[in-house]
Design an enzyme around this catalytic site. Structure first.
Site, PDB file in Angstrom:
ATOM      1  N   HIS A  68     -43.517  26.492  79.037  1.00  0.00           N
ATOM      2  CA  HIS A  68     -42.911  27.299  78.268  1.00  0.00           C
ATOM      3  C   HIS A  68     -41.601  26.669  77.664  1.00  0.00           C
ATOM      4  O   HIS A  68     -40.487  26.776  78.454  1.00  0.00           O
ATOM      5  CB  HIS A  68     -42.354  28.736  78.664  1.00  0.00           C
ATOM      6  N   HIS A  70     -39.269  25.306  74.475  1.00  0.00           N
ATOM      7  CA  HIS A  70     -38.892  25.416  73.034  1.00  0.00           C
ATOM      8  C   HIS A  70     -38.384  24.050  72.569  1.00  0.00           C
ATOM      9  O   HIS A  70     -37.230  23.860  72.954  1.00  0.00           O
ATOM     10  CB  HIS A  70     -37.989  26.739  72.562  1.00  0.00           C
ATOM     11  N   ASN A 102     -42.832  29.105  67.941  1.00  0.00           N
ATOM     12  CA  ASN A 102     -41.694  29.481  66.934  1.00  0.00           C
ATOM     13  C   ASN A 102     -40.739  28.427  66.465  1.00  0.00           C
ATOM     14  O   ASN A 102     -39.476  28.423  67.001  1.00  0.00           O
ATOM     15  CB  ASN A 102     -40.968  30.779  67.569  1.00  0.00           C
ATOM     16  N   HIS A 239     -42.784  34.779  80.593  1.00  0.00           N
ATOM     17  CA  HIS A 239     -41.489  35.218  81.119  1.00  0.00           C
ATOM     18  C   HIS A 239     -41.448  36.662  81.600  1.00  0.00           C
ATOM     19  O   HIS A 239     -40.785  37.479  81.200  1.00  0.00           O
ATOM     20  CB  HIS A 239     -40.550  34.910  80.198  1.00  0.00           C
ATOM     21  N   ASP A 312     -38.630  28.319  80.180  1.00  0.00           N
ATOM     22  CA  ASP A 312     -38.338  29.137  79.139  1.00  0.00           C
ATOM     23  C   ASP A 312     -36.861  28.286  78.341  1.00  0.00           C
ATOM     24  O   ASP A 312     -36.106  29.208  77.832  1.00  0.00           O
ATOM     25  CB  ASP A 312     -37.905  30.608  79.365  1.00  0.00           C
ATOM     26  N   HIS A 316     -29.660  25.985  72.101  1.00  0.00           N
ATOM     27  CA  HIS A 316     -28.983  26.629  70.747  1.00  0.00           C
ATOM     28  C   HIS A 316     -27.681  25.807  70.857  1.00  0.00           C
ATOM     29  O   HIS A 316     -26.891  25.497  71.932  1.00  0.00           O
ATOM     30  CB  HIS A 316     -28.584  28.047  71.097  1.00  0.00           C
TER      31      HIS A 316
HETATM   32 ZN    ZN Z   1     -40.969  34.807  74.583  1.00  0.00          ZN
HETATM   33 ZN    ZN Z   2     -39.888  31.544  74.520  1.00  0.00          ZN
END
Ligand code: ZN
Ligand code: ZN
Lengths: 430, 306
Positions: A68, A70, A102, A239, A312, A316
């Site tokens: 996981h 991003h 995403n 998660h 996760d 940002h």
């Molecule tokens: Zn999520």
């Molecule tokens: Zn996520």
């Protein structure tokens, strides 16, 4: 962080090999020739051409797998790029990572999957396994072309960040994905119920922040596993953070429901009490919960109910995080601290053995994705983490490899340090 | 410089010190020319990201009565860029060389955010209401209004009626009354109670009318529909029926009790219009006390006596 091409001959001296099959630790030397493991044995004799790396007291194990991450590419390269993200992965001991869809635009067509894989090859620090959208634009309405997505290289499907609210659409997603043996990664959150920014409790009241009830995760985890089992499809829950969810999952497991699940280190190292002074580096989704949730997660990790630990990793910009708590985005970076936190909290505190921990980081994630592990064996490519369990390591700002620095663990002193990673004929030092 | 962000920032001693100064400033307010030169040359800024003429006016008057220059900024909610503009605000404040800021915002923690980023500067921050979190100066003026009447908080029984979960006034009121030794009761439908409200250490009454004769002070809260994404209420009619204070309720209340409301009142919702005539209803005194209390707070923050 230093990156070098491997010398023709590299001899790792006096390391402690963590053998995941036999579950034993062995002191060995490893000779690597042109990126390949030539020999593993005790007391390999030094020859002139050999470059020696003395790694006494260090553990050696295969590269970790993150389910996981991003990567923010495409669309938010200001927060993270494939280059910086995969470097951060290596810094955390990961040699294989999954990136979630995403992004902007979301990964709902094969050309984006193809692009990501090609882009990653340019840097070639680690393996990248994209996870494609379950539904077009992640809207929870129309399913994507799973055959084409898989052919392009997607290893799973997910609408992470948005749960599919329609049970009927979810049923279709799960049935259609079964055709191509693609697991569905579920972000369990009843959005209708979850209209807040931190866990709903006395603390959310004290801070005056809108709360997210813990059951919003539980309800969707339960529903998603039921639907997946009804149509006999592969489901993986992302998660997991709450005690109630674990209680329900335990019940489901006892009744032979099939699923896998993961948690992230912040859910077994932090609680809502850590959210002091509205520090947005503690704003994550699902939100941090209570001591009892944290303990239950550790228990579920011990029991084997939770299969994997994922980072996760959610980068940002400072400008986005450095604002009021309501408007700041959810998420913290995690690739670089994921293993260190887990080692400290789980192994050093006696919750798991190093073998059990590595199952959560290597064996189980590989099974979930249906990929091969590159074991530390003669004739295999060298894909090795060198971890010093006795060294102290302070994760200061200048050490952060990710493009973003949004983490509550800045300046934390860790017990244990990743010294180096060998992968793809390169050696990375920290 | 110290800030006033939460009732938790104040000790019991601080609170009584504020009352003490407030009563002295009340004397000033009653003079023909109600101004003292104490803070001549100082400048404060009121930053209201959420409109509230009353509170902003009260702070402005409080500052001007102390001879302070007061500059008012109001933003209509739609016109502000959320988020990063807060840090821009900080940078602007620094360039404008103001000495104190009074901030209201629809998001909890914004005054804390500004205080944090102004930490190294000689500027105080007063929280004039942050989202559903707190409204400490309102709590101070509420407590002061009660103090003027009873002079002692021990064993006073205070009932707060309304949306306890989303009311910053309730939040700060409960904190201050408990700190001062009162027994606090709340009454509302369950949808207006925070989760784990047991930890608040207050007594919940589903029906306050049974006990109405027990209370020394009843505070009705404003029903703020605008703070909810959707209605927590079935209807205004039912709310008034169950939780509105009506004339017949006054008959059950103690003769020397107080009836309070932070204002502005939705008449015939939280209160029947008739109750305004009752001498126990001190809503307008609260407004007057508010100026004195805010003068005391501004003065004490400048003198660094809090
Ligand atoms: Zn999520
Ligand atoms: Zn996520």
């Amino acid at each position: 962080m230093k990156i070098e091409n491997l010398p023709e001959y590299l001899l790792l001296k006096n390391g402690i090999l963590i053998d995941l099959d036999k579950k034993e630790k062995r002191e060995v030397d490893i000779l690597i020739k042109e990126g390949k493991i030539e020999k593993i044995s005790k007391g390999i004799e030094k020859k002139d051409k050999f470059i020696i790396l003395d790694i006494k007291d260090c553990y050696i194990f295969p590269g970790l797998i993150d389910l996981h991450t991003h990567l923010r590419t495409p669309g938010r390269e200001d927060e993270e790029t494939i280059e910086t993200g995969t470097k951060a992965a290596i810094a955390g001991g990961f040699t294989k990572i999954c990136c979630l869809p995403n992004t902007e635009p979301p990964l709902d067509n094969e050309s984006l999957i193809t692009y990501l894989i090609a882009e990653n090859k340019k840097y070639n620090y680690c393996d990248l396994y994209p996870i494609a959208c379950a539904t077009k634009r992640r809207e929870g309405k129309e399913i994507c072309d799973y055959y084409l997505l898989k052919k392009a290289g997607a290893v799973a499907i997910s609408d992470d960040g948005a749960a599919i609210s329609s049970s009927q659409v979810l049923r279709l997603v799960l049935e259609y994905s079964k055709t191509f043996d693609l697991p569905y990664f579920s972000h369990c959150e009843d959005k209708e119920l979850a209209q807040g920014v931190i866990n709903e409790s006395f603390i959310s009241y004290q801070l005056g922040l809108r709360g997210i009830p813990d059951i919003s995760e539980t309800i969707f985890a339960f529903r998603d596993v039921l639907i997946a089992n009804y149509v006999k499809s592969k489901i993986h829950l992302c998660h997991i953070s709450s005690k109630k969810t674990i209680q329900i999952l335990r019940f489901l497991k006892e009744n032979n429901y099939q699923f896998t699940c993961e948690t992230a280190p912040h859910y077994f190292t932090l609680t809502e009490k850590d959210i002091k002074n509205y520090d947005t580096n503690y704003k994550v989704n699902p939100p941090l919960k209570k001591e009892e949730d944290k303990e239950e997660i550790k228990k579920a990790l011990r029991e084997g109910l939770i299969d994997a630990i994922a980072s996760d990793h959610a980068p940002h910009l400072l400008a986005e995080k450095e604002q009021d708590f309501e408007n700041a985005p959810f998420g913290i970076i995690g690739l670089e601290t994921c293993f260190l936190l887990s080692y400290e909290e789980l192994v050093l505190k006696g919750n798991l053995t190093i073998f059990e921990l590595l199952e959560k980081f290597i064996t189980n994630p590989a099974k979930i994705l249906g990929i091969e592990i590159n074991k530390i064996k003669e004739n295999n490519e060298a894909e090795i983490v060198i971890f010093s369990p006795k060294e102290k390591y302070i994760y200061s700002e200048d050490k952060v490899v990710s493009k973003s620095k949004n983490t509550p663990f800045l300046n934390k002193e860790f017990s244990g340090r990743i010294k180096a990673v060998i992968n793809k004929n390169k050696i990375f030092y920290f | 410089m110290k800030h006033l962000l939460s009732i938790n920032d104040l000790s019991e001693k601080d609170i009584y010190k504020i009352f003490d100064y407030a009563s002295q400033f009340e004397e000033v307010l009653k003079r023909p020319i109600p101004v003292v030169p104490s803070l001549r040359g100082k400048t404060i800024l009121t930053l209201f990201y959420e409109p509230s003429t009353r509170t902003q006016t009260s702070f402005t008057l409080a500052g001007k009565r102390l001879s302070c220059d007061v500059i008012n900024f109001s933003f209509s909610t739609s016109s502000i860029l959320k988020g990063e503009s807060l840090l821009d605000t900080v940078k602007n404040i620094l360039k404008m060389k103001v000495d104190g800021i009074i901030v209201r915002h629809s998001v909890a923690g914004v005054p804390h955010f500004l205080a944090h980023h102004l930490e190294k500067e000689n500027i105080f921050v007063i929280n004039a209401g942050d989202g559903i979190n707190e409204h400490p100066t309102q709590a101070l003026l509420d407590a002061y209004t009660i103090y003027k009447k009873f002079k002692d908080f021990n064993n006073l029984k205070i009932l707060i009626i309304g949306d306890i979960k989303h009311s910053r006034v309730a939040h700060s009121d409960i904190l201050i009354f408990k700190k001062l030794g009162c027994k606090v009761f709340v009454s509302c439908p369950y949808s207006f109670l925070p989760v784990e409200f047991e930890k608040m250490d207050v007594v919940y009454l589903p029906d306050f009318r049974e006990k109405l004769s027990d209370f020394d002070c009843v505070i009705a809260l404003r029903v703020q529909k605008e703070r909810h994404n959707f209605s927590y209420l079935s209807s205004i009619r039912e709310y008034h029926l169950l939780y509105g204070i009506k004339k017949e309720d006054l008959n059950k209340m103690k003769k020397n009790a107080l009836l309070m409301h932070p204002g502005p009142v939705n008449w015939e919702v939280e209160l029947s219009y008739e109750v305004l005539k009752d001498e126990r209803c001190v809503i307008l005194d609260q407004v007057f006390n508010g100026v004195a209390i805010r003068m005391a707070i501004i003065f004490l923050l400048f003198q660094e006596k809090l």
